[in-house]
Design a protein around this motif. Structure first.
Motif, PDB file in Angstrom:
ATOM      1  N   ALA A  30      31.934  20.387  62.661  1.00  0.00           N
ATOM      2  CA  ALA A  30      30.704  21.054  63.079  1.00  0.00           C
ATOM      3  C   ALA A  30      30.578  22.450  62.483  1.00  0.00           C
ATOM      4  N   ALA A  31      31.708  23.163  62.342  1.00  0.00           N
ATOM      5  CA  ALA A  31      31.664  24.551  61.895  1.00  0.00           C
ATOM      6  C   ALA A  31      31.946  24.722  60.409  1.00  0.00           C
ATOM      7  N   GLY A  32      32.149  23.656  59.668  1.00  0.00           N
ATOM      8  CA  GLY A  32      32.443  23.781  58.232  1.00  0.00           C
ATOM      9  C   GLY A  32      33.307  22.641  57.754  1.00  0.00           C
ATOM     10  N   ASP A 254      35.984  25.450  75.421  1.00  0.00           N
ATOM     11  CA  ASP A 254      35.209  26.104  74.357  1.00  0.00           C
ATOM     12  C   ASP A 254      36.000  27.229  73.699  1.00  0.00           C
ATOM     13  N   ARG A 257      38.322  25.723  71.204  1.00  0.00           N
ATOM     14  CA  ARG A 257      37.610  25.305  69.995  1.00  0.00           C
ATOM     15  C   ARG A 257      37.319  26.512  69.103  1.00  0.00           C
ATOM     16  N   GLY A 258      36.929  27.633  69.702  1.00  0.00           N
ATOM     17  CA  GLY A 258      36.661  28.824  68.912  1.00  0.00           C
ATOM     18  C   GLY A 258      37.894  29.324  68.177  1.00  0.00           C
ATOM     19  N   GLU A 261      38.709  26.789  65.302  1.00  0.00           N
ATOM     20  CA  GLU A 261      37.774  26.949  64.201  1.00  0.00           C
ATOM     21  C   GLU A 261      38.047  28.211  63.393  1.00  0.00           C
ATOM     22  N   VAL A 265      39.221  26.217  60.091  1.00  0.00           N
ATOM     23  CA  VAL A 265      37.973  25.771  59.486  1.00  0.00           C
ATOM     24  C   VAL A 265      37.484  26.812  58.480  1.00  0.00           C
TER      25      VAL A 265
END
Length: 266
Positions: A30-32, A254, A257-258, A261, A265
């Protein structure tokens, strides 16, 4: 979907004594894009020779998450490079239902490929909820967010517990479902498949009898889409979604996930 050809030979490490050793980065998320060279998965390392250990050492692993249980680690301790310095994480106890790897556990009372397939499917239905495996997966999840450098997650064959772990992370980060499944199924073609199957056949037959068919052995040592789909369906049935399971059971919220990423990512 994918950034790289799923058959890219650079994804699989050409090792002799360690099976199914590969990079599970490189996919769009989703982020790259997941970075390459930081995320590795494999089977156990008990049979690693000097050249294998040199190749693994060159990857500069900082964290290893061992999803095996105590009995497996005692029976097949991993070989290590003379300059090995990675942190090894594991949860004490047995991550399978008994003191066996999942594919070995599934071999009880079966003789045919069809019986092996049914046993593996049943096994996957409960795998995400096994208490010690859950503790091990929590260690893995935390290491991805808080660790430094490259990491490796492995079990005995690197296909069931490891396959589920990697699929969960891919799902949480937004890897396309087709790519999640392709990475999972790469077990069936990565490296020397025949040697991997042969390495387990004698032990399985010694435990359950020589009458077990070759097809049953191959089925036990392979993966099928239905297995992973069964595990994911069981997760959704109990928790509503993979994200809810990951948050409530594994601690992957969340904030996790941050962090992941930010680290992994590009």
């Amino acid at each position: 979907m994918t950034v790289l050809d799923r058959a890219d030979e650079g994804r699989v490490q050409p090792l002799e004594g360690v099976h199914n050793f590969r990079d599970y980065g490189g996919y769009r998320v989703a982020a790259g894009t997941l970075k390459r060279g930081l995320l590795f998965r494999s089977g156990q390392h008990a049979g690693a020779g000097a050249q294998d250990l040199d190749r693994i050492h060159a990857l500069n692993l900082r964290t290893i998450v061992d999803l095996r249980g105590d009995a497996e680690r005692a029976a097949m301790p991993c070989a290590r490079h003379p300059e090995f310095g990675a942190e090894v994480l594991f949860a004490p106890g047995e991550t399978a239902g008994i003191e066996l790897a999942p594919h070995e556990e599934a071999g009880a009372g079966i003789a045919t490929g069809e019986e092996a397939r049914a046993a593996m499917t049943r096994l996957y239905e409960n795998m995400p909820f096994r208490p010690v495996l859950v503790k091990s997966l929590r260690l893995y999840i935390a290491a991805l967010a808080d660790g430094e450098g490259a990491s490796l997650v492995h079990c005995l064959a690197g296909k069931d517990r490891t396959g589920l772990a990697v699929a969960l992370v891919h799902d949480l980060l937004g890897v396309h479902p087709d790519d999640i499944m392709a990475d999972y199924l790469l077990t069936n073609t990565a490296g020397n498949r025949e040697a991997r199957i042969e390495s387990a056949a004698a032990g399985i037959r010694d435990r359950y009898g020589a009458a077990m068919s070759d097809e049953a052995i191959v089925t036990l040592m392979s993966v099928e889409a239905a297995y992973l789909n069964t595990a994911m369906a069981a997760i959704r049935a109990r928790h509503g979604s993979v994200a809810d399971y990951a948050r409530d059971v594994l601690g992957a919220d969340d904030a996790w996930r941050g962090k992941v990423e930010a680290r992994l990512v590009e």
